[in-house]
Scaffold this active site. Structure first.
Site, short mmCIF file in Angstrom:
data_model
loop_
_atom_site.label_atom_id
_atom_site.label_comp_id
_atom_site.label_asym_id
_atom_site.label_seq_id
_atom_site.Cartn_x
_atom_site.Cartn_y
_atom_site.Cartn_z
N SER A 182 49.32 34.34 37.50
CA SER A 182 48.34 34.17 38.57
C SER A 182 48.91 34.24 39.98
O SER A 182 48.14 34.45 40.93
CB SER A 182 47.61 32.84 38.40
OG SER A 182 48.51 31.76 38.45
N HIS A 210 43.17 35.77 33.76
CA HIS A 210 43.09 36.86 34.73
C HIS A 210 43.08 38.25 34.08
O HIS A 210 42.97 39.25 34.78
CB HIS A 210 44.25 36.76 35.73
CG HIS A 210 44.21 35.51 36.55
ND1 HIS A 210 43.49 35.41 37.71
CD2 HIS A 210 44.80 34.31 36.36
CE1 HIS A 210 43.63 34.19 38.22
NE2 HIS A 210 44.42 33.51 37.41
N LYS A 241 36.61 33.73 36.34
CA LYS A 241 37.12 34.94 36.99
C LYS A 241 36.11 36.08 36.77
O LYS A 241 35.08 36.11 37.38
CB LYS A 241 38.50 35.30 36.47
CG LYS A 241 39.65 34.51 37.11
CD LYS A 241 39.73 33.08 36.70
CE LYS A 241 40.91 32.35 37.27
NZ LYS A 241 40.92 30.93 36.91
#
Length: 393
Positions: A182, A210, A241
């Protein structure tokens, strides 16, 4: 000793940053998480969001959330373990399991709670959690709540990982890694982790917060990207996300998921995911499958910005994804860059120690499929101007 003494010192430090114009936390947004946002009445280009596919404002997503509220209300008023388990929770779990090509899945109220619950439920007294030093904080905290040992290996360093596997041979071993890291924006060396796990009989858990919606031919994430869906035991991810909501999930073998559902304290003792968010995630999964052009635009924007930063002379580290760190390597210069960028119409995140090691301070930039060429050109112009003023390029 006064228990609250440390709090007063922290407030004093915060006040100093605010007075100098260098406090960039808890900024108040007055609009949705779009390519442009309104902050303190000023419209700026947002390059600090994890809304990779721009789905938080997608009409189908918003309509699904509204319909769910109309049918189920705004909340579940209890944990899934007792009274808060809706039919749409179980429908979403089946959809996630199918999307990730696993037997079963379990949905939690947040991604953070997912890691806390999964790791603490699986890693017992005779087990060891083996984690990458750059793993997310929720993985570290899940390990702290477990009864097992914790071993960390150097970031993406397979030699160091093998040393730990050899030293802990004979114990129950769970290797836990981020899919996309991240802060660094690089991708885990999953093929070599799989080889080592097979050699030592270890299990693998990938936190793909992610990666989902971003990597892989179908947007299924890091595991699909490498073609290792049959080799990775557990895939964890968040809804916050690419899936446009909040919450988390874990997918894997049916018996393992059943164990987690009945043992994970963060599921048992937390209220369940509200209906609107369940519907949001379910619809986002449909859009990821049906609109691959969103992912294609995201990668065009990513490649443009990676090239653009490097051409200007900025250090983007090992990034190869829509998360692109711009390394400044100095706290006050990082703060000053953040201030100047905002003045020039760009919202970016300043990341300093302890979130990153001292000397690795950075601006964490991240991009969306909904950014336009014009917006990205403005971002690069702002970085060039601010970088020259601060003296980092």
């Amino acid at each position: 000793m006064d228990l609250f003494e440390k709090c007063a010192k922290a407030v004093e430090f915060e006040s100093g940053l605010k007075q100098s114009g260098h406090y960039f936390f808890f900024r108040q947004l007055e609009s949705g998480q779009d390519a442009e946002v309104v902050v303190d009445g000023k419209r700026v280009i947002m390059i600090g969001s994890n809304n990779y596919l721009g789905l938080t404002s997608h009409p189908r997503v918003k309509e699904a959330a509204i319909r769910a509220i109309e049918k189920y209300g705004t909340g579940c008023a209890g944990s899934r373990f007792l009274n808060g388990n809706l039919d749409i929770h179980e429908e979403l779990e089946r959809k996630l399991a199918g999307f990730l090509r696993k037997e079963a899945a379990a949905v939690f109220a947040t991604g953070y709670q997912t890691n806390l619950g999964v790791i603490s439920a699986l890693v017992d007294r005779h087990d060891v959690a083996i984690i990458d030093r750059s793993d997310h904080a929720s993985i570290y905290d899940g390990c702290r709540l477990s009864l097992g040992k914790v071993q960390r290996f150097r970031h993406n360093d397979m030699d160091d990982l093998e040393k730990i596997l050899e030293a802990t041979r004979g114990q129950g071993q769970l290797i836990i890694v981020d899919g996309i890291f991240s802060m660094e924006g690089d991708i885990v060396d999953l093929p070599n982790i799989v080889k080592l796990a097979k050699a030592y009989g270890a299990k693998i858990m990938v936190d793909d917060a992610h990666g989902a919606g971003v990597l892989g031919a179908g947007g299924r994430g890091t595991v699909e990207y490498f073609g290792l869906e049959n080799e990775v035991d557990l895939i964890m991810g968040t809804h916050s996300k690419s899936l446009a909501a909040i919450g988390g999930y874990v997918a894997g073998r049916a018996d393992v998921i059943s164990w987690i559902r009945h043992i994970a304290r963060s599921m048992m003792f937390s209220a369940s995911l509200p209906p609107a968010l369940v519907a949001t995630v379910s619809t986002a999964l449909d859009i990821i499958d049906e609109e691959p052009e969103l992912r294609e635009r995201l990668w065009r924007n990513t490649h443009k910005m990676l090239r653009g930063y490097k051409k200007l002379g900025f250090d983007t580290g090992m990034s190869e994804t829509p998360i692109i760190p711009v390394l400044i390597k100095d706290t006050m210069k990082t703060y000053e860059m953040c201030r100047l960028l905002f003045e020039n119409g760009v919202f970016v995140n300043a990341v300093i120690s302890p979130a990153v090691p001292q000397g690795q301070e950075l601006l964490r930039t991240s991009f969306m499929s909904t950014h336009t060429e014009e917006q990205l050109d403005k971002v690069l112009a702002a970085f060039e101007k601010a970088g020259k003023q601060v003296g980092v390029i």
